[in-house]
Design an enzyme around this catalytic site. Structure first.
Site, PDB file in Angstrom:
ATOM      1  N   SER A  46     -61.550   9.262  -9.355  1.00  0.00           N
ATOM      2  CA  SER A  46     -60.972  10.431 -10.001  1.00  0.00           C
ATOM      3  C   SER A  46     -61.299  10.399 -11.486  1.00  0.00           C
ATOM      4  O   SER A  46     -60.877   9.489 -12.208  1.00  0.00           O
ATOM      5  CB  SER A  46     -59.460  10.443  -9.798  1.00  0.00           C
ATOM      6  OG  SER A  46     -58.884  11.522 -10.500  1.00  0.00           O
TER       7      SER A  46
ATOM      8  N   HIS B 225     -64.485  12.924  -7.971  1.00  0.00           N
ATOM      9  CA  HIS B 225     -63.331  13.794  -7.753  1.00  0.00           C
ATOM     10  C   HIS B 225     -62.866  14.377  -9.082  1.00  0.00           C
ATOM     11  O   HIS B 225     -62.584  13.643 -10.038  1.00  0.00           O
ATOM     12  CB  HIS B 225     -62.198  12.997  -7.110  1.00  0.00           C
ATOM     13  CG  HIS B 225     -61.022  13.827  -6.701  1.00  0.00           C
ATOM     14  ND1 HIS B 225     -61.008  14.565  -5.533  1.00  0.00           N
ATOM     15  CD2 HIS B 225     -59.839  14.063  -7.307  1.00  0.00           C
ATOM     16  CE1 HIS B 225     -59.844  15.187  -5.426  1.00  0.00           C
ATOM     17  NE2 HIS B 225     -59.120  14.922  -6.509  1.00  0.00           N
TER      18      HIS B 225
ATOM     19  N   ASP C  82     -60.097  17.011 -10.860  1.00  0.00           N
ATOM     20  CA  ASP C  82     -58.843  17.731 -10.708  1.00  0.00           C
ATOM     21  C   ASP C  82     -58.777  18.890 -11.691  1.00  0.00           C
ATOM     22  O   ASP C  82     -58.699  18.686 -12.908  1.00  0.00           O
ATOM     23  CB  ASP C  82     -57.660  16.793 -10.950  1.00  0.00           C
ATOM     24  CG  ASP C  82     -57.480  15.786  -9.832  1.00  0.00           C
ATOM     25  OD1 ASP C  82     -57.425  16.212  -8.664  1.00  0.00           O
ATOM     26  OD2 ASP C  82     -57.404  14.575 -10.118  1.00  0.00           O
TER      27      ASP C  82
ATOM     28  N   MET D 100     -56.555  21.818 -13.020  1.00  0.00           N
ATOM     29  CA  MET D 100     -55.156  22.261 -13.062  1.00  0.00           C
ATOM     30  C   MET D 100     -55.030  23.427 -14.025  1.00  0.00           C
ATOM     31  O   MET D 100     -55.636  23.420 -15.099  1.00  0.00           O
ATOM     32  CB  MET D 100     -54.254  21.112 -13.517  1.00  0.00           C
ATOM     33  CG  MET D 100     -54.382  19.836 -12.707  1.00  0.00           C
ATOM     34  SD  MET D 100     -53.246  18.548 -13.305  1.00  0.00           S
ATOM     35  CE  MET D 100     -53.905  17.111 -12.459  1.00  0.00           C
TER      36      MET D 100
ATOM     37  N   HIS E 164     -60.816  19.507  -6.753  1.00  0.00           N
ATOM     38  CA  HIS E 164     -59.480  19.788  -6.228  1.00  0.00           C
ATOM     39  C   HIS E 164     -58.823  20.784  -7.167  1.00  0.00           C
ATOM     40  O   HIS E 164     -58.432  20.442  -8.283  1.00  0.00           O
ATOM     41  CB  HIS E 164     -58.693  18.479  -6.154  1.00  0.00           C
ATOM     42  CG  HIS E 164     -57.261  18.639  -5.763  1.00  0.00           C
ATOM     43  ND1 HIS E 164     -56.312  17.660  -6.000  1.00  0.00           N
ATOM     44  CD2 HIS E 164     -56.595  19.657  -5.133  1.00  0.00           C
ATOM     45  CE1 HIS E 164     -55.142  18.073  -5.557  1.00  0.00           C
ATOM     46  NE2 HIS E 164     -55.286  19.272  -5.028  1.00  0.00           N
TER      47      HIS E 164
ATOM     48  N   GLY F 209     -50.066  16.985 -10.152  1.00  0.00           N
ATOM     49  CA  GLY F 209     -49.813  17.458 -11.501  1.00  0.00           C
ATOM     50  C   GLY F 209     -48.980  16.530 -12.351  1.00  0.00           C
ATOM     51  O   GLY F 209     -48.785  16.784 -13.540  1.00  0.00           O
ATOM     52  N   PHE F 210     -48.500  15.441 -11.773  1.00  0.00           N
ATOM     53  CA  PHE F 210     -47.674  14.497 -12.505  1.00  0.00           C
ATOM     54  C   PHE F 210     -48.321  13.116 -12.475  1.00  0.00           C
ATOM     55  O   PHE F 210     -48.785  12.660 -11.432  1.00  0.00           O
ATOM     56  CB  PHE F 210     -46.278  14.393 -11.896  1.00  0.00           C
ATOM     57  CG  PHE F 210     -45.507  15.683 -11.912  1.00  0.00           C
ATOM     58  CD1 PHE F 210     -44.698  16.003 -12.983  1.00  0.00           C
ATOM     59  CD2 PHE F 210     -45.601  16.584 -10.859  1.00  0.00           C
ATOM     60  CE1 PHE F 210     -43.979  17.196 -13.008  1.00  0.00           C
ATOM     61  CE2 PHE F 210     -44.884  17.769 -10.862  1.00  0.00           C
ATOM     62  CZ  PHE F 210     -44.073  18.084 -11.948  1.00  0.00           C
ATOM     63  N   GLY F 211     -48.332  12.443 -13.612  1.00  0.00           N
ATOM     64  CA  GLY F 211     -48.911  11.107 -13.680  1.00  0.00           C
ATOM     65  C   GLY F 211     -47.862  10.027 -13.478  1.00  0.00           C
ATOM     66  O   GLY F 211     -46.655  10.276 -13.464  1.00  0.00           O
TER      67      GLY F 211
ATOM     68  N   ASP G 101     -55.133  11.199  -1.890  1.00  0.00           N
ATOM     69  CA  ASP G 101     -55.169  11.140  -3.348  1.00  0.00           C
ATOM     70  C   ASP G 101     -53.777  10.826  -3.874  1.00  0.00           C
ATOM     71  O   ASP G 101     -52.825  11.544  -3.581  1.00  0.00           O
ATOM     72  CB  ASP G 101     -55.651  12.496  -3.900  1.00  0.00           C
ATOM     73  CG  ASP G 101     -55.802  12.495  -5.416  1.00  0.00           C
ATOM     74  OD1 ASP G 101     -55.618  11.444  -6.043  1.00  0.00           O
ATOM     75  OD2 ASP G 101     -56.123  13.562  -5.964  1.00  0.00           O
ATOM     76  N   GLY G 102     -53.702   9.722  -4.651  1.00  0.00           N
ATOM     77  CA  GLY G 102     -52.439   9.374  -5.283  1.00  0.00           C
ATOM     78  C   GLY G 102     -52.045   7.928  -5.061  1.00  0.00           C
ATOM     79  O   GLY G 102     -51.611   7.562  -3.971  1.00  0.00           O
TER      80      GLY G 102
ATOM     81  N   GLY H  49     -58.366   6.414  -8.908  1.00  0.00           N
ATOM     82  CA  GLY H  49     -58.584   6.618 -10.335  1.00  0.00           C
ATOM     83  C   GLY H  49     -58.553   5.345 -11.127  1.00  0.00           C
ATOM     84  O   GLY H  49     -59.574   4.677 -11.320  1.00  0.00           O
ATOM     85  N   SER H  50     -57.373   4.954 -11.573  1.00  0.00           N
ATOM     86  CA  SER H  50     -57.239   3.786 -12.440  1.00  0.00           C
ATOM     87  C   SER H  50     -57.743   2.515 -11.789  1.00  0.00           C
ATOM     88  O   SER H  50     -58.327   1.660 -12.460  1.00  0.00           O
ATOM     89  CB  SER H  50     -55.764   3.606 -12.844  1.00  0.00           C
ATOM     90  OG  SER H  50     -55.317   4.708 -13.598  1.00  0.00           O
TER      91      SER H  50
END
Length: 242
Positions: A28, A53, A55, A57, A86, A165-167, A194-195, A216-217
């Site tokens: 991501s 990927h 994102d 928003m 996405h 939408g939230f980290g 994803d997440g 991602g991270s």
């Protein structure tokens, strides 16, 4: 690197321990150093990533605002990687042409949108007619059955394992029944997750039947090649039975 073709054919199956969908890992880019987006993208592709990927928003469908077609178009000029976008936006139908022109390969939007009415078929077909593969995403509180009417038209389904939408959220293991239900419907559809995905959570997702992993991270903050290898191996072991 040449573009990886993410091609599938929908086929219903009975209950099975394994599936035939190949492992696909997509870092991501929100977790990358976005001041060096093309360098970061090509770094993870060289480390074994299958797609990138992105994102998108709009600050309305979800609270955050990220980037749009102009940034993606610039990235497209500097990488040959598959661009998996996405769209967390209220009106995805407005962005089909822009995303096509930007060089997007996969256009995923949310089943929860209401801008095109109750039937998403026309929008799905429009995306496909513009040369992009298409996916539907579902939020944690959305029943998985909401995507069933469209499975035969889709290239992938994205199951969110955090609230979009939230980290800073943790992997939601209670989303695994959704993945299992989708995998029971098809042995070869791409089920994207994803997440909160990384080496500590991949086995649970892989056992449930996910094969397309957004990370991602765990990729960008670690050793990309090692992490991507761990993720792929888990899918091969628990998903493909290899």
């Amino acid at each position: 690197l040449s573009k990886v073709l993410l091609i599938l054919t929908f086929s219903p199956i009975a209950m099975s321990n394994y599936h035939t969908a190949i492992p696909l890992i997509g870092p991501s880019l929100l977790a990358s150093d976005m001041s060096n987006l093309s360098i970061e993208s090509n770094r993870v592709l060289q480390a074994g990533a299958d797609f990138l990927h992105l994102d998108v928003m709009d600050g309305h469908f979800v609270p955050n605002l990220t980037f749009g077609a102009p940034v993606i178009s610039c990235l497209r000029k500097n990488t040959k990687g598959v661009l998996d976008v996405h769209l967390m936006v209220t009106n995805p139908e407005k962005w089909v042409n822009d995303m096509k022109d930007a060089g997007v390969d996969i256009f995923t939007f949310h089943v929860e949108i209401t801008s095109v009415g109750n039937d998403l078929t026309d929008l799905i077909n429009n995306i496909k007619s513009n040369g992009m593969k298409v996916g539907l995403a579902i939020k944690p509180n959305t029943p998985v059955e909401s995507v069933y009417p469209y499975l035969h038209l889709l290239d992938q389904v994205l199951v969110m394992t955090v609230e979009p939408g939230f980290g800073g959220q943790s992997f939601m293991s209670n989303m695994m029944p959704k993945i299992k239900a989708l995998r029971e419907k098809s042995s070869d559809i791409n089920i994207e997750v994803d997440g909160g995905l990384g080496p500590s959570t991949i086995d649970e997702a892989a056992r449930a039947g996910a094969n397309m992993i957004v990370a991602g991270s765990s990729v960008f903050k670690g050793n990309p090649a090692n992490v991507i290898s761990i993720l792929k191996r888990s899918i091969e072991r628990y998903g493909n039975g290899k």
